[in-house]
Design a protein around this motif. Structure first.
Motif, PDB file in Angstrom:
ATOM      1  N   GLU A  16      -2.280   4.390   6.751  1.00  0.00           N
ATOM      2  CA  GLU A  16      -1.283   4.095   5.562  1.00  0.00           C
ATOM      3  C   GLU A  16      -0.002   3.528   5.976  1.00  0.00           C
ATOM      4  O   GLU A  16       0.498   3.811   7.124  1.00  0.00           O
ATOM      5  CB  GLU A  16      -0.822   5.490   4.881  1.00  0.00           C
ATOM      6  CG  GLU A  16       0.118   5.388   3.667  1.00  0.00           C
ATOM      7  CD  GLU A  16       0.267   6.489   2.928  1.00  0.00           C
ATOM      8  OE1 GLU A  16       0.857   6.562   2.056  1.00  0.00           O
ATOM      9  OE2 GLU A  16      -0.115   7.664   3.284  1.00  0.00           O
ATOM     10  N   PRO A  48      -4.826   0.051  -4.303  1.00  0.00           N
ATOM     11  CA  PRO A  48      -4.236  -0.129  -3.259  1.00  0.00           C
ATOM     12  C   PRO A  48      -4.199  -1.641  -2.565  1.00  0.00           C
ATOM     13  O   PRO A  48      -5.190  -2.310  -2.953  1.00  0.00           O
ATOM     14  CB  PRO A  48      -4.786   0.881  -2.165  1.00  0.00           C
ATOM     15  CG  PRO A  48      -5.983   0.966  -2.988  1.00  0.00           C
ATOM     16  CD  PRO A  48      -5.721   0.889  -4.403  1.00  0.00           C
ATOM     17  N   THR A  81      -4.896  -3.591   0.790  1.00  0.00           N
ATOM     18  CA  THR A  81      -5.117  -3.209   2.373  1.00  0.00           C
ATOM     19  C   THR A  81      -5.450  -4.857   2.898  1.00  0.00           C
ATOM     20  O   THR A  81      -5.217  -5.900   2.583  1.00  0.00           O
ATOM     21  CB  THR A  81      -6.674  -2.864   2.089  1.00  0.00           C
ATOM     22  OG1 THR A  81      -7.674  -4.098   1.576  1.00  0.00           O
ATOM     23  CG2 THR A  81      -7.016  -1.566   1.387  1.00  0.00           C
ATOM     24  N   VAL A 126      -3.310   0.326   4.894  1.00  0.00           N
ATOM     25  CA  VAL A 126      -3.409   0.651   3.261  1.00  0.00           C
ATOM     26  C   VAL A 126      -1.881   0.780   2.785  1.00  0.00           C
ATOM     27  O   VAL A 126      -1.428   1.721   3.382  1.00  0.00           O
ATOM     28  CB  VAL A 126      -4.347   1.843   2.975  1.00  0.00           C
ATOM     29  CG1 VAL A 126      -4.528   2.013   1.526  1.00  0.00           C
ATOM     30  CG2 VAL A 126      -5.635   1.488   3.628  1.00  0.00           C
ATOM     31  N   GLU A 127      -1.617   0.279   1.909  1.00  0.00           N
ATOM     32  CA  GLU A 127      -0.359   0.543   1.021  1.00  0.00           C
ATOM     33  C   GLU A 127      -0.554   1.153  -0.346  1.00  0.00           C
ATOM     34  O   GLU A 127      -1.608   0.527  -1.226  1.00  0.00           O
ATOM     35  CB  GLU A 127       0.441  -0.597   0.830  1.00  0.00           C
ATOM     36  CG  GLU A 127       1.724  -0.348   0.002  1.00  0.00           C
ATOM     37  CD  GLU A 127       2.632  -1.800  -0.439  1.00  0.00           C
ATOM     38  OE1 GLU A 127       3.172  -1.839  -1.365  1.00  0.00           O
ATOM     39  OE2 GLU A 127       2.392  -2.864   0.286  1.00  0.00           O
ATOM     40  N   TRP A 128      -0.299   2.205  -0.547  1.00  0.00           N
ATOM     41  CA  TRP A 128      -0.830   2.897  -1.993  1.00  0.00           C
ATOM     42  C   TRP A 128       0.045   2.460  -3.102  1.00  0.00           C
ATOM     43  O   TRP A 128       1.405   2.024  -2.748  1.00  0.00           O
ATOM     44  CB  TRP A 128      -0.707   4.425  -1.721  1.00  0.00           C
ATOM     45  CG  TRP A 128      -1.702   5.197  -0.847  1.00  0.00           C
ATOM     46  CD1 TRP A 128      -1.682   5.466   0.582  1.00  0.00           C
ATOM     47  CD2 TRP A 128      -3.290   5.200  -1.100  1.00  0.00           C
ATOM     48  NE1 TRP A 128      -2.825   5.966   1.003  1.00  0.00           N
ATOM     49  CE2 TRP A 128      -3.888   5.728   0.063  1.00  0.00           C
ATOM     50  CE3 TRP A 128      -3.961   4.929  -2.289  1.00  0.00           C
ATOM     51  CZ2 TRP A 128      -5.167   5.908   0.023  1.00  0.00           C
ATOM     52  CZ3 TRP A 128      -5.426   5.319  -1.820  1.00  0.00           C
ATOM     53  CH2 TRP A 128      -6.158   5.715  -1.055  1.00  0.00           C
ATOM     54  N   SER A 134       1.686   7.092  -6.652  1.00  0.00           N
ATOM     55  CA  SER A 134       0.334   7.688  -6.219  1.00  0.00           C
ATOM     56  C   SER A 134       0.509   8.626  -5.314  1.00  0.00           C
ATOM     57  O   SER A 134       1.586   8.950  -4.741  1.00  0.00           O
ATOM     58  CB  SER A 134      -0.658   6.600  -5.603  1.00  0.00           C
ATOM     59  OG  SER A 134      -0.171   6.483  -4.183  1.00  0.00           O
ATOM     60  N   PHE A 162      -7.945  11.677  -6.018  1.00  0.00           N
ATOM     61  CA  PHE A 162      -8.212  10.378  -5.584  1.00  0.00           C
ATOM     62  C   PHE A 162      -9.313   9.813  -6.373  1.00  0.00           C
ATOM     63  O   PHE A 162     -10.258  10.145  -6.740  1.00  0.00           O
ATOM     64  CB  PHE A 162      -8.760  10.316  -4.189  1.00  0.00           C
ATOM     65  CG  PHE A 162      -9.047   8.843  -3.688  1.00  0.00           C
ATOM     66  CD1 PHE A 162      -8.485   7.904  -3.671  1.00  0.00           C
ATOM     67  CD2 PHE A 162     -10.576   8.634  -3.540  1.00  0.00           C
ATOM     68  CE1 PHE A 162      -8.682   6.638  -3.439  1.00  0.00           C
ATOM     69  CE2 PHE A 162     -10.876   7.377  -3.025  1.00  0.00           C
ATOM     70  CZ  PHE A 162     -10.149   6.243  -3.158  1.00  0.00           C
TER      71      PHE A 162
END
Length: 135
Positions: free
Chosen positions: A75, A105, A107, A121-123, A127, A135
């Motif tokens: 993350e 997200p 990616t 990964v950037e949420w 979130s 999830f």
């Protein structure tokens, strides 16, 4: 119970430590296993404990990434900034992807020197923190 960390066998410890250092990992400790074999425990500076171990086994031959392993997910706060930093450090991350659509997200993928795939990964904003039962 809880997962402690993932461990990768690597073919060149110095090369792998340079790669994971550029990714942002910090060395937590080393163990000499004898016969020229060593392992190094890594973590991101903001993590409370270890999250990755790289192991070099002298004389074990080349690393062959098996068909059962898929990838390590990491993350990041801001994917675009992370990609810029990694590119500046000489790494080659892939383009930003949107696997869950525009509201999901973000990616990007890169591969370590031994062929292990890494998903950044950037949420989305608001979130849950990482993966949860929601999830």
């Amino acid at each position: 119970m809880r997962t402690l960390f993932v461990s990768y066998r690597v073919s060149d410890l110095d090369r792998s430590l340079a790669f994971y250092g550029a990714l942002g990992y910090a060395e937590l400790g080393r163990v000499d296993l004898g016969d020229g074999s060593r392992l190094v425990i890594l973590k991101f500076p903001d993590e409370a404990s270890a999250s990755l171990e790289v192991v070099h086994r002298a004389g074990a031959g080349p690393v062959e990434v098996g068909s059962g392993f898929d990838h390590l997910a990491i993350e990041v706060d801001t994917l675009a900034d992370t990609l810029e930093r990694l590119t500046g450090a000489g790494l080659e991350p892939g383009p930003i992807e949107y696997p869950g659509g525009p509201d999901g997200p973000k990616t990007s993928w890169l591969t370590d020197p031994d062929g292990y795939r890494i998903e950044l990964v950037e949420w989305p904003p608001n979130s849950p923190d990482g993966l949860t039962a929601e999830f």
